[in-house]
Design a protein around this motif. Structure first.
Motif, PDB file in Angstrom:
ATOM      1  N   GLY A 242       0.728  -1.206  -0.010  1.00 22.48           N
ATOM      2  CA  GLY A 242       0.018   0.073   0.041  1.00 22.48           C
ATOM      3  C   GLY A 242       0.905   1.178  -0.085  1.00 22.48           C
ATOM      4  O   GLY A 242       2.017   1.194  -0.274  1.00 22.48           O
ATOM      5  N   ILE A 243       0.369   2.091   0.518  1.00 26.31           N
ATOM      6  CA  ILE A 243       0.761   3.696   0.344  1.00 26.31           C
ATOM      7  C   ILE A 243       1.376   4.039   1.729  1.00 26.31           C
ATOM      8  O   ILE A 243       0.446   3.740   2.781  1.00 26.31           O
ATOM      9  CB  ILE A 243      -0.286   4.708   0.137  1.00 26.31           C
ATOM     10  CG1 ILE A 243      -0.812   4.579  -1.276  1.00 26.31           C
ATOM     11  CG2 ILE A 243       0.350   6.168   0.100  1.00 26.31           C
ATOM     12  CD1 ILE A 243      -1.928   5.145  -2.035  1.00 26.31           C
TER      13      ILE A 243
ATOM     14  N   GLY B  30      -5.115   6.334  13.984  1.00 23.20           N
ATOM     15  CA  GLY B  30      -5.086   7.163  15.066  1.00 23.20           C
ATOM     16  C   GLY B  30      -3.781   7.357  15.886  1.00 23.20           C
ATOM     17  O   GLY B  30      -3.982   8.462  16.776  1.00 23.20           O
ATOM     18  N   ASP B  31      -2.851   6.766  15.616  1.00 22.75           N
ATOM     19  CA  ASP B  31      -1.575   6.980  16.296  1.00 22.75           C
ATOM     20  C   ASP B  31      -0.902   8.672  15.966  1.00 22.75           C
ATOM     21  O   ASP B  31      -1.139   8.884  14.721  1.00 22.75           O
ATOM     22  CB  ASP B  31      -0.603   6.234  16.086  1.00 22.75           C
ATOM     23  CG  ASP B  31      -0.406   4.879  16.617  1.00 22.75           C
ATOM     24  OD1 ASP B  31      -1.369   4.806  17.541  1.00 22.75           O
ATOM     25  OD2 ASP B  31       0.176   3.962  16.534  1.00 22.75           O
ATOM     26  N   ARG B  32      -0.457   9.248  16.756  1.00 26.13           N
ATOM     27  CA  ARG B  32       0.256  10.497  16.590  1.00 26.13           C
ATOM     28  C   ARG B  32       1.660  10.037  16.343  1.00 26.13           C
ATOM     29  O   ARG B  32       2.455   9.829  16.814  1.00 26.13           O
ATOM     30  CB  ARG B  32       0.345  11.376  17.696  1.00 26.13           C
ATOM     31  CG  ARG B  32      -1.012  11.886  18.266  1.00 26.13           C
ATOM     32  CD  ARG B  32      -1.019  12.741  19.368  1.00 26.13           C
ATOM     33  NE  ARG B  32      -0.277  13.767  19.288  1.00 26.13           N
ATOM     34  CZ  ARG B  32      -0.750  15.083  18.849  1.00 26.13           C
ATOM     35  NH1 ARG B  32      -2.205  15.010  18.618  1.00 26.13           N
ATOM     36  NH2 ARG B  32       0.052  16.045  18.726  1.00 26.13           N
ATOM     37  N   SER B  33       1.859  10.156  14.735  1.00 31.77           N
ATOM     38  CA  SER B  33       3.042   9.707  14.240  1.00 31.77           C
ATOM     39  C   SER B  33       3.385  10.302  12.971  1.00 31.77           C
ATOM     40  O   SER B  33       2.261  10.687  12.143  1.00 31.77           O
ATOM     41  CB  SER B  33       3.052   8.171  14.003  1.00 31.77           C
ATOM     42  OG  SER B  33       3.959   7.793  13.270  1.00 31.77           O
ATOM     43  N   PRO B  34       4.660  10.735  12.485  1.00 31.64           N
ATOM     44  CA  PRO B  34       4.763  11.324  11.150  1.00 31.64           C
ATOM     45  C   PRO B  34       4.447  10.267  10.202  1.00 31.64           C
ATOM     46  O   PRO B  34       4.298  10.615   8.951  1.00 31.64           O
ATOM     47  CB  PRO B  34       6.247  11.378  11.250  1.00 31.64           C
ATOM     48  CG  PRO B  34       6.694  10.674  12.374  1.00 31.64           C
ATOM     49  CD  PRO B  34       5.581  10.356  13.528  1.00 31.64           C
ATOM     50  N   LEU B  35       4.347   9.037  10.476  1.00 29.30           N
ATOM     51  CA  LEU B  35       3.913   8.154   9.394  1.00 29.30           C
ATOM     52  C   LEU B  35       2.416   7.629   9.399  1.00 29.30           C
ATOM     53  O   LEU B  35       1.841   7.709  10.506  1.00 29.30           O
ATOM     54  CB  LEU B  35       4.730   6.837   9.725  1.00 29.30           C
ATOM     55  CG  LEU B  35       6.201   6.864   9.564  1.00 29.30           C
ATOM     56  CD1 LEU B  35       6.869   5.415  10.076  1.00 29.30           C
ATOM     57  CD2 LEU B  35       6.820   7.018   7.926  1.00 29.30           C
ATOM     58  N   SER B  36       1.954   7.258   8.404  1.00 31.24           N
ATOM     59  CA  SER B  36       0.562   6.590   8.123  1.00 31.24           C
ATOM     60  C   SER B  36       0.792   5.641   6.892  1.00 31.24           C
ATOM     61  O   SER B  36       1.485   5.719   6.147  1.00 31.24           O
ATOM     62  CB  SER B  36      -0.385   7.815   7.850  1.00 31.24           C
ATOM     63  OG  SER B  36      -0.225   8.494   6.638  1.00 31.24           O
ATOM     64  N   TYR B  37      -0.172   4.966   6.995  1.00 29.29           N
ATOM     65  CA  TYR B  37      -0.122   3.575   6.219  1.00 29.29           C
ATOM     66  C   TYR B  37      -1.528   3.433   5.681  1.00 29.29           C
ATOM     67  O   TYR B  37      -2.430   3.689   6.305  1.00 29.29           O
ATOM     68  CB  TYR B  37       0.068   2.541   6.909  1.00 29.29           C
ATOM     69  CG  TYR B  37       1.423   2.335   7.188  1.00 29.29           C
ATOM     70  CD1 TYR B  37       2.789   1.887   6.619  1.00 29.29           C
ATOM     71  CD2 TYR B  37       2.023   3.075   8.402  1.00 29.29           C
ATOM     72  CE1 TYR B  37       3.887   1.697   6.715  1.00 29.29           C
ATOM     73  CE2 TYR B  37       3.227   3.001   8.841  1.00 29.29           C
ATOM     74  CZ  TYR B  37       4.087   2.443   8.356  1.00 29.29           C
ATOM     75  OH  TYR B  37       5.594   2.451   8.421  1.00 29.29           O
ATOM     76  N   GLU B  38      -1.817   3.311   4.347  1.00 31.30           N
ATOM     77  CA  GLU B  38      -3.143   2.885   3.491  1.00 31.30           C
ATOM     78  C   GLU B  38      -2.924   1.550   2.942  1.00 31.30           C
ATOM     79  O   GLU B  38      -2.329   1.535   1.990  1.00 31.30           O
ATOM     80  CB  GLU B  38      -3.444   4.153   2.640  1.00 31.30           C
ATOM     81  CG  GLU B  38      -4.765   3.885   1.953  1.00 31.30           C
ATOM     82  CD  GLU B  38      -4.942   5.023   1.046  1.00 31.30           C
ATOM     83  OE1 GLU B  38      -5.737   4.629  -0.126  1.00 31.30           O
ATOM     84  OE2 GLU B  38      -4.395   6.247   1.120  1.00 31.30           O
ATOM     85  N   PRO B  39      -3.620   0.651   3.573  1.00 32.61           N
ATOM     86  CA  PRO B  39      -3.477  -0.611   2.830  1.00 32.61           C
ATOM     87  C   PRO B  39      -4.206  -0.756   1.508  1.00 32.61           C
ATOM     88  O   PRO B  39      -5.260  -0.118   1.566  1.00 32.61           O
ATOM     89  CB  PRO B  39      -3.910  -1.781   3.935  1.00 32.61           C
ATOM     90  CG  PRO B  39      -4.917  -0.826   4.641  1.00 32.61           C
ATOM     91  CD  PRO B  39      -4.304   0.623   4.806  1.00 32.61           C
ATOM     92  N   LEU B  40      -3.686  -1.254   0.477  1.00 29.54           N
ATOM     93  CA  LEU B  40      -4.323  -1.364  -0.768  1.00 29.54           C
ATOM     94  C   LEU B  40      -4.498  -2.940  -1.007  1.00 29.54           C
ATOM     95  O   LEU B  40      -5.503  -3.301  -1.905  1.00 29.54           O
ATOM     96  CB  LEU B  40      -3.545  -0.607  -1.815  1.00 29.54           C
ATOM     97  CG  LEU B  40      -3.339   0.848  -1.794  1.00 29.54           C
ATOM     98  CD1 LEU B  40      -2.526   1.294  -2.952  1.00 29.54           C
ATOM     99  CD2 LEU B  40      -4.840   1.467  -1.692  1.00 29.54           C
TER     100      LEU B  40
END
Length: 128
Positions: free
Chosen positions: A25-26, A99-109
């Protein structure tokens, strides 16, 4: 790396199931996409197969049964591609939940434990 780690964990005799899945994903750093991929480009990679010359514009991580992202590669990738030193809030392996406060985020595809074998000719630990 994600596929080999998942298969190694699956081959061990633990008293519980981690429920790990290989996810494509992204991934975003501070909202900016690090990989120009979408479902169409992932499908093109799969259709082209392991002998393709297509660039690997997708990112892979592990997802646990509770939807926690386990990313084994992000720090090494950031350092190699963006010359980024340790970023506050990013650890290795990176663990992330919605919902985590993180500089990273993930979007599963796509969830596909065999994705690596569909798009690359590599040797890896495969489950029996």
């Amino acid at each position: 790396m994600a596929t080999s780690f998942k298969n190694f964990i699956d081959s061990q005799d633990f008293s519980f199931d981690f429920g790990l899945s290989v996810t494509v994903g992204i991934v975003r750093l501070q909202g900016r996409s690090l990989f120009p991929c979408g479902l169409e480009s992932i499908q093109s990679l799969i259709e082209a197969g392991p002998d393709s010359d297509l660039p690997m514009n997708a990112y892979v991580w592990l997802t646990a049964g509770d939807s926690t992202v386990i990313d084994l590669n992000i720090l090494a990738w950031l350092k190699a591609k963006l010359s980024v030193e340790m970023h506050p809030g990013i650890h290795c392996p990176a663990l992330w939940r919605e919902g985590d406060r993180s500089p990273l985020s993930y979007e599963p595809l796509l969830v596909d434990d065999d994705f690596m074998f569909r798009v690359d000719r590599v040797k890896a630990i495969r489950p029996l």
